[in-house]
Design an enzyme around this catalytic site. Structure first.
Site, PDB file in Angstrom:
ATOM      1  N   ASN A 186       0.840  -1.194   0.000  1.00  0.00           N
ATOM      2  CA  ASN A 186       0.000   0.000   0.000  1.00  0.00           C
ATOM      3  C   ASN A 186       0.869   1.236   0.000  1.00  0.00           C
ATOM      4  OD1 ASN A 186      -2.944   0.154   0.129  1.00  0.00           O
ATOM      5  ND2 ASN A 186      -2.705  -1.425   1.692  1.00  0.00           N
ATOM      6  N   ILE A 189      -0.235   8.800   1.490  1.00  0.00           N
ATOM      7  CA  ILE A 189       0.415   9.986   2.037  1.00  0.00           C
ATOM      8  C   ILE A 189      -0.215  10.248   3.412  1.00  0.00           C
ATOM      9  CG2 ILE A 189       0.877  12.457   1.710  1.00  0.00           C
ATOM     10  CD1 ILE A 189       2.041  11.022  -0.615  1.00  0.00           C
ATOM     11  N   TYR A 190       0.574  10.138   4.455  1.00  0.00           N
ATOM     12  CA  TYR A 190       0.072  10.409   5.803  1.00  0.00           C
ATOM     13  C   TYR A 190       0.997  11.424   6.460  1.00  0.00           C
ATOM     14  CZ  TYR A 190      -1.696   5.770   4.585  1.00  0.00           C
ATOM     15  OH  TYR A 190      -2.251   4.711   3.919  1.00  0.00           O
ATOM     16  N   ARG A 191       0.413  12.380   7.141  1.00  0.00           N
ATOM     17  CA  ARG A 191       1.291  13.351   7.780  1.00  0.00           C
ATOM     18  C   ARG A 191       1.885  12.754   9.051  1.00  0.00           C
ATOM     19  NH1 ARG A 191      -2.831  17.950  10.126  1.00  0.00           N
ATOM     20  NH2 ARG A 191      -3.412  16.843  12.011  1.00  0.00           N
ATOM     21  N   ARG A 203      -0.168   9.662  11.158  1.00  0.00           N
ATOM     22  CA  ARG A 203      -1.606   9.903  11.204  1.00  0.00           C
ATOM     23  C   ARG A 203      -2.260   9.220  10.007  1.00  0.00           C
ATOM     24  NH1 ARG A 203      -5.641  13.972   8.583  1.00  0.00           N
ATOM     25  NH2 ARG A 203      -7.379  13.680   9.961  1.00  0.00           N
ATOM     26  N   LEU A 205      -5.851   7.563   8.744  1.00  0.00           N
ATOM     27  CA  LEU A 205      -7.265   7.402   9.072  1.00  0.00           C
ATOM     28  C   LEU A 205      -7.614   5.919   8.976  1.00  0.00           C
ATOM     29  CD1 LEU A 205      -8.622  10.447   7.069  1.00  0.00           C
ATOM     30  CD2 LEU A 205      -8.456  10.242   9.540  1.00  0.00           C
ATOM     31  N   GLY A 209      -5.338   2.455   3.594  1.00  0.00           N
ATOM     32  CA  GLY A 209      -4.625   1.199   3.397  1.00  0.00           C
ATOM     33  C   GLY A 209      -3.590   0.900   4.472  1.00  0.00           C
ATOM     34  N   ASP A 301      -4.854  22.622  10.228  1.00  0.00           N
ATOM     35  CA  ASP A 301      -5.289  21.634   9.250  1.00  0.00           C
ATOM     36  C   ASP A 301      -5.803  22.332   7.987  1.00  0.00           C
ATOM     37  OD1 ASP A 301      -5.741  19.126   8.307  1.00  0.00           O
ATOM     38  OD2 ASP A 301      -7.515  18.735   9.507  1.00  0.00           O
TER      39      ASP A 301
END
Lengths: 305, 188
Positions: A186, A189-191, A203, A205, A209, A301
């Protein structure tokens, strides 16, 4: 639905090649003055973005020797170019063509007879099939290695974006994971919030994936660390493939190859079986230890709060 | 929590960064570009959809406006549920406004016109409770779970209303042509 499947020529090799094309077209400016990754860069990028300006390469981030690339996808035109659009094409039309191709790949209609198969299907299959990623050795992203005490995230010019933010934040971290039962990796893009020289809070959600892979790993291999790789500065098509609505039957690497017009080259991580884009500028390799989680934030955000 | 064991780099590496803030920011630009990618995918699934728009002011995913060629009573509701289900990207879209295809949904003034002339709140607003919501959305009563709203701003058909329904006013084309010819003599 008509899908344009004109043979794509290779648009760019990697992020650097894309940047030099942008620079020649006046779509990238070098910032030679010293700018602080702490807050100042946000303000500079914000003003340039709002005026529809170029991508920015900060050559002297305050306190660092590694340059910072900002505002890369700051205009629709640059997003379209990154997705492999012809520079002479209308960017909105080019994006809709990509959507049309995805629509067909998501739910292919069976060919209506031989003629249809020949005219419509073969060109699509010809484009997609050879686009499986290619593993290379001696990858550029592994030219240098920091290990042991050398692993210090403070050596990277990570932006602190807003006043009141809890700390520096990695924003374009292309995160690569694999669930215990799957062959396919997978990409998302996660911060990621820096909380120590070698620790980040990821982070993701729950429906994404990476989170799903981690959940499955925790059930199937309880107690074992979960390998993660984060690529920074992969080629733009791979970055965008991670946020595009691509069908489950296609990997992000294949789709990126399709956009760019050349197979995605990948490299095996030094410390795990994960594969990262070979031309990435920086790769973070590591693990999530079972039971280690932490509350994130607070951060400004995209909602404006 | 991610523990970094090793960092590998290219020689003369570049660090790629961005920030997120109140729109317009870089994710909003990216969202607008991806909007164009979504349109053909949605139209493939629902050919009745004419256009689809996620305004950047709505954080690029929290509000969607859709225009459609309505074919039967209740059709707008089917399109709402379709959008909520068809792509993961719309799982957290809190509001969907559906209009007929005579409305340019990228012009907020036209959307407001459709909302105020074609909607009866009790009949045309659908609220679905306890659906997945972005846990950073502090407006939802519980982190991760909240409600969604669909507004049917299409013209209502006989099964949907028993009243005579209005038709948008438009000048006849022959009158327009005649005024075009007269125009230079009108001194305006």
């Amino acid at each position: 639905m008509d899908v344009k499947v004109a043979k794509r020529e290779m648009r760019y090799r990697d992020l650097r090649d894309f940047l030099s094309q942008l620079e020649r077209a006046g779509e990238l400016k070098r910032v030679r003055a010293e700018v602080d990754p702490n807050l100042e860069m946000t303000e500079v990028c914000d003003r340039v973005l709002k005026s529809g300006g170029p991508a920015l390469l900060f050559e002297k981030p305050k306190g660092h020797s590694i340059p910072v690339l900002g505002n890369l996808f700051g205009t629709t035109r640059r997003v379209a170019l990154a997705m492999g659009a012809d520079p002479r094409a209308d960017p909105l039309e080019a994006l809709r063509d990509i959507g049309a191709l995805l629509a067909v790949l998501k739910e292919p209609e069976p060919p209506r007879g031989f003629r249809d198969a020949f005219e419509r299907w073969i060109p699509i299959v010809k484009q997609v099939m050879p686009m499986s990623p290619k593993e290379v050795s001696g990858a550029p992203c592994q030219e240098l290695t920091w290990e042991g005490k050398g692993v210090d995230l403070a050596r990277l010019p990570i932006q602190t974006c807003w006043p009141g933010d809890a700390g520096p934040l990695i924003t374009w971290g292309l995160t690569i994971t694999r669930g215990p039962l799957k062959e396919r990796q997978n990409l998302g893009i996660y911060r990621q919030q820096v909380i120590a020289s070698n620790k980040l809070i990821m982070r993701w959600l729950p429906h994404r994936g990476g989170a799903a892979d981690f959940r499955e790993h925790s059930e199937a291999r309880a107690g074992e660390p979960f390998p993660v790789a984060v690529a920074l500065g992969a080629d733009p098509a791979t970055i965008l493939a991670a946020v595009a609505p691509i069908p489950d039957t296609l990997s992000e690497y294949q789709f990126a190859g399709l956009l760019r017009g050349s197979r995605t080259e990948i490299a095996r991580c030094r410390g795990s079986d994960l594969h990262v884009p070979a031309s990435s500028e920086i790769v973070l390799e590591g693990v999530i230890h079972p039971g280690e989680s932490a509350a994130e934030g607070p951060f400004g955000d995209h909602t404006g709060y | 929590m991610f523990t970094v064991d090793r960092i590998t780099l290219r020689r003369d590496a570049i660090y790629h960064s961005t920030y997120t803030g109140k729109p317009p920011d870089e994710p909003a630009v990216l969202g607008a570009a991806l909007n164009e990618v979504f349109v053909p995918i949605l139209r493939k699934q629902f050919p009745e959809i004419e256009d689809f728009y996620l305004p950047p002011e709505g954080c690029s995913y929290r509000l969607a406006v859709v225009s459609m060629k309505k074919q039967y009573p209740g059709h707008a509701k089917r399109v709402m549920f379709g959008i909520w289900s068809v792509l993961r990207q719309f799982m957290y879209t809190k509001f969907i406004v559906v209009t007929d295809d005579d409305v340019d949904i990228r012009e907020w003034k036209e959307v407001v016109w459709a909302l105020t002339t074609r909607v009866d709140a009790a009949r045309d607003i659908l609220v679905v409770e306890n659906t997945p919501i972005d846990y950073l959305d502090f407006a939802s009563p519980i982190a991760g779970l909240g409600s969604k709203m669909g507004i049917d701003a299409t013209n209502k058909w006989p099964a949907e209303t028993s009243r005579a329904w209005g038709r948008p006013i438009a000048m006849q084309s022959e009158v327009k042509r005649r005024v075009d010819l007269l125009w230079k003599d009108l001194g305006l």
